[in-house]
Write a protein that holds these residues in place. Structure first.
Motif, PDB file in Angstrom:
ATOM      1  N   LEU A 130       0.816  -1.204   0.000  1.00  0.00           N
ATOM      2  CA  LEU A 130       0.000   0.000   0.000  1.00  0.00           C
ATOM      3  C   LEU A 130       0.858   1.266   0.000  1.00  0.00           C
ATOM      4  CD1 LEU A 130      -2.714  -1.096   2.582  1.00  0.00           C
ATOM      5  CD2 LEU A 130      -2.780  -1.270   0.088  1.00  0.00           C
ATOM      6  N   TRP A 131       2.078   1.182   0.508  1.00  0.00           N
ATOM      7  CA  TRP A 131       2.979   2.314   0.585  1.00  0.00           C
ATOM      8  C   TRP A 131       4.118   2.231  -0.427  1.00  0.00           C
ATOM      9  CZ3 TRP A 131       1.676   6.373   3.466  1.00  0.00           C
ATOM     10  CH2 TRP A 131       0.730   6.179   4.458  1.00  0.00           C
ATOM     11  N   THR A 132       4.067   1.265  -1.310  1.00  0.00           N
ATOM     12  CA  THR A 132       5.160   1.042  -2.250  1.00  0.00           C
ATOM     13  C   THR A 132       4.789   1.571  -3.623  1.00  0.00           C
ATOM     14  OG1 THR A 132       5.787  -0.949  -1.052  1.00  0.00           O
ATOM     15  CG2 THR A 132       6.633  -0.720  -3.275  1.00  0.00           C
ATOM     16  N   ARG A 133       5.774   2.189  -4.264  1.00  0.00           N
ATOM     17  CA  ARG A 133       5.579   2.614  -5.651  1.00  0.00           C
ATOM     18  C   ARG A 133       6.751   2.095  -6.479  1.00  0.00           C
ATOM     19  NH1 ARG A 133       7.548   7.156  -3.159  1.00  0.00           N
ATOM     20  NH2 ARG A 133       9.287   8.164  -4.221  1.00  0.00           N
ATOM     21  N   ARG A 154      13.638   5.788 -17.310  1.00  0.00           N
ATOM     22  CA  ARG A 154      13.557   5.495 -18.741  1.00  0.00           C
ATOM     23  C   ARG A 154      14.556   6.315 -19.538  1.00  0.00           C
ATOM     24  NH1 ARG A 154       9.037   2.594 -20.194  1.00  0.00           N
ATOM     25  NH2 ARG A 154       7.488   2.378 -18.556  1.00  0.00           N
ATOM     26  N   HIS A 155      15.017   5.719 -20.613  1.00  0.00           N
ATOM     27  CA  HIS A 155      15.857   6.391 -21.610  1.00  0.00           C
ATOM     28  C   HIS A 155      15.013   6.460 -22.871  1.00  0.00           C
ATOM     29  CE1 HIS A 155      19.073   6.964 -24.565  1.00  0.00           C
ATOM     30  NE2 HIS A 155      19.736   7.507 -23.556  1.00  0.00           N
ATOM     31  N   GLU A 156      15.025   7.598 -23.550  1.00  0.00           N
ATOM     32  CA  GLU A 156      14.132   7.771 -24.703  1.00  0.00           C
ATOM     33  C   GLU A 156      14.401   6.778 -25.831  1.00  0.00           C
ATOM     34  OE1 GLU A 156      16.322  11.455 -26.966  1.00  0.00           O
ATOM     35  OE2 GLU A 156      15.069  11.918 -25.230  1.00  0.00           O
ATOM     36  N   GLU A 157      15.626   6.318 -25.976  1.00  0.00           N
ATOM     37  CA  GLU A 157      15.940   5.368 -27.043  1.00  0.00           C
ATOM     38  C   GLU A 157      15.883   3.917 -26.586  1.00  0.00           C
ATOM     39  OE1 GLU A 157      19.463   6.106 -29.353  1.00  0.00           O
ATOM     40  OE2 GLU A 157      19.335   8.253 -28.902  1.00  0.00           O
ATOM     41  N   PHE A 158      16.270   3.656 -25.356  1.00  0.00           N
ATOM     42  CA  PHE A 158      16.455   2.274 -24.909  1.00  0.00           C
ATOM     43  C   PHE A 158      15.361   1.763 -23.980  1.00  0.00           C
ATOM     44  CE2 PHE A 158      20.753   4.066 -25.571  1.00  0.00           C
ATOM     45  CZ  PHE A 158      21.051   3.364 -26.725  1.00  0.00           C
ATOM     46  N   GLY A 159      14.427   2.596 -23.581  1.00  0.00           N
ATOM     47  CA  GLY A 159      13.348   2.153 -22.695  1.00  0.00           C
ATOM     48  C   GLY A 159      13.780   2.170 -21.237  1.00  0.00           C
ATOM     49  N   ILE A 160      13.281   1.238 -20.467  1.00  0.00           N
ATOM     50  CA  ILE A 160      13.549   1.202 -19.029  1.00  0.00           C
ATOM     51  C   ILE A 160      14.994   0.777 -18.782  1.00  0.00           C
ATOM     52  CG2 ILE A 160      12.975   0.088 -16.839  1.00  0.00           C
ATOM     53  CD1 ILE A 160      10.129  -0.184 -17.793  1.00  0.00           C
ATOM     54  N   GLU A 161      15.714   1.615 -18.043  1.00  0.00           N
ATOM     55  CA  GLU A 161      17.092   1.295 -17.675  1.00  0.00           C
ATOM     56  C   GLU A 161      17.199   0.774 -16.252  1.00  0.00           C
ATOM     57  OE1 GLU A 161      19.254   4.923 -18.444  1.00  0.00           O
ATOM     58  OE2 GLU A 161      19.841   4.161 -20.415  1.00  0.00           O
ATOM     59  N   ARG A 162      16.286   1.201 -15.380  1.00  0.00           N
ATOM     60  CA  ARG A 162      16.351   0.798 -13.969  1.00  0.00           C
ATOM     61  C   ARG A 162      14.949   0.783 -13.379  1.00  0.00           C
ATOM     62  NH1 ARG A 162      20.364   4.086 -10.541  1.00  0.00           N
ATOM     63  NH2 ARG A 162      21.716   2.399 -11.150  1.00  0.00           N
ATOM     64  N   LEU A 163      14.678  -0.251 -12.599  1.00  0.00           N
ATOM     65  CA  LEU A 163      13.424  -0.365 -11.858  1.00  0.00           C
ATOM     66  C   LEU A 163      13.735  -0.364 -10.373  1.00  0.00           C
ATOM     67  CD1 LEU A 163      11.517  -3.150 -13.829  1.00  0.00           C
ATOM     68  CD2 LEU A 163      10.904  -0.749 -13.687  1.00  0.00           C
ATOM     69  N   THR A 164      13.034   0.481  -9.629  1.00  0.00           N
ATOM     70  CA  THR A 164      13.248   0.566  -8.189  1.00  0.00           C
ATOM     71  C   THR A 164      11.903   0.528  -7.481  1.00  0.00           C
ATOM     72  OG1 THR A 164      15.189   1.967  -8.573  1.00  0.00           O
ATOM     73  CG2 THR A 164      14.321   1.912  -6.339  1.00  0.00           C
ATOM     74  N   GLY A 181      10.981   5.790   1.788  1.00  0.00           N
ATOM     75  CA  GLY A 181      12.370   6.213   1.658  1.00  0.00           C
ATOM     76  C   GLY A 181      13.366   5.102   1.385  1.00  0.00           C
ATOM     77  N   ILE A 182      12.928   3.867   1.452  1.00  0.00           N
ATOM     78  CA  ILE A 182      13.828   2.745   1.207  1.00  0.00           C
ATOM     79  C   ILE A 182      13.611   2.270  -0.224  1.00  0.00           C
ATOM     80  CG2 ILE A 182      14.417   0.380   1.846  1.00  0.00           C
ATOM     81  CD1 ILE A 182      13.353   1.042   4.665  1.00  0.00           C
TER      82      ILE A 182
END
Length: 187
Positions: free
Chosen positions: A127-130, A135-145, A150-151
């Motif tokens: 419920l508290w997680t997002r 994203r990079h405009e050419e390569f798409g998603i570079e990192r998912l967090t 705050g963690i």
């Protein structure tokens, strides 16, 4: 298990239930579960074939140089084979790493297992997680967090772009479902 004797012995017996179905009725439904592993294009059989080919070519070329009197080159070919072998061994060792992500209505768990067996587990309230996607405009998603209070925990760092998109879609849907609430039966 008991065996019925007498007039009821003709009744069929039920097979034992698997351990997974022995969860209590109050157990939470699984909204999302994924085990992420690094991709390896070469299996053990392919590794053996590649090493035999590299060793054979290196031996034949090394013997040619040895017959010409350039004996140090023969040793260098052996070192090359050894380095290629060690590089593949490190690659196979790194393939043992994995990430396990589970989402239930009240708990999101990310369990990271390193190649050497070290484990790191992070538990968050969905419920508290997002989910933050860089994203990079050419390569798409570079990192998912995954971020909660705050963690931040990065997930899928070893995946390629298409797999990161699929992971982001699955996690977004699971988090949205957890925030909507899951209807539960009282039966």
């Amino acid at each position: 298990m008991t065996i019925a004797r007498g007039p009821r012995s003709h009744l069929p017996t039920l097979p034992p239930r698997p351990a997974a179905s022995l969860e209590p009725a109050t157990a939470e439904p699984m909204l999302y579960a994924a085990t992420l592993t690094p991709y390896r294009s070469l299996n053990r059989k392919g590794f053996t074939i590649v090493m035999l080919l590299v060793s054979g070519v290196s031996f034949i070329c090394g013997m040619a140089f040895l017959m010409m009197g350039a004996w140090p080159v023969f040793g260098m070919f052996g070192i090359d084979v050894l380095l290629i072998y060690l590089a593949f061994r490190v690659n196979f060792r790194d393939a043992k790493a994995r990430e396990e992500i589970t989402v239930t209505p009240s708990l999101l768990t990310v369990r990271k297992v390193a190649a050497n067996g070290d484990e790191d587990e992070t538990a968050m309230n969905p419920l508290w997680t997002r989910l933050e996607a860089q994203r990079h405009e050419e390569f798409g998603i570079e990192r998912l967090t995954l971020r909660s209070r705050g963690i931040g925990t990065e997930v899928g760092s070893f995946l390629h772009q298409q797999q990161r998109e699929e992971l982001a879609s699955g996690l977004t849907g699971a988090l949205a479902e957890a925030k909507r609430g899951v209807p539960r039966s009282t039966i």
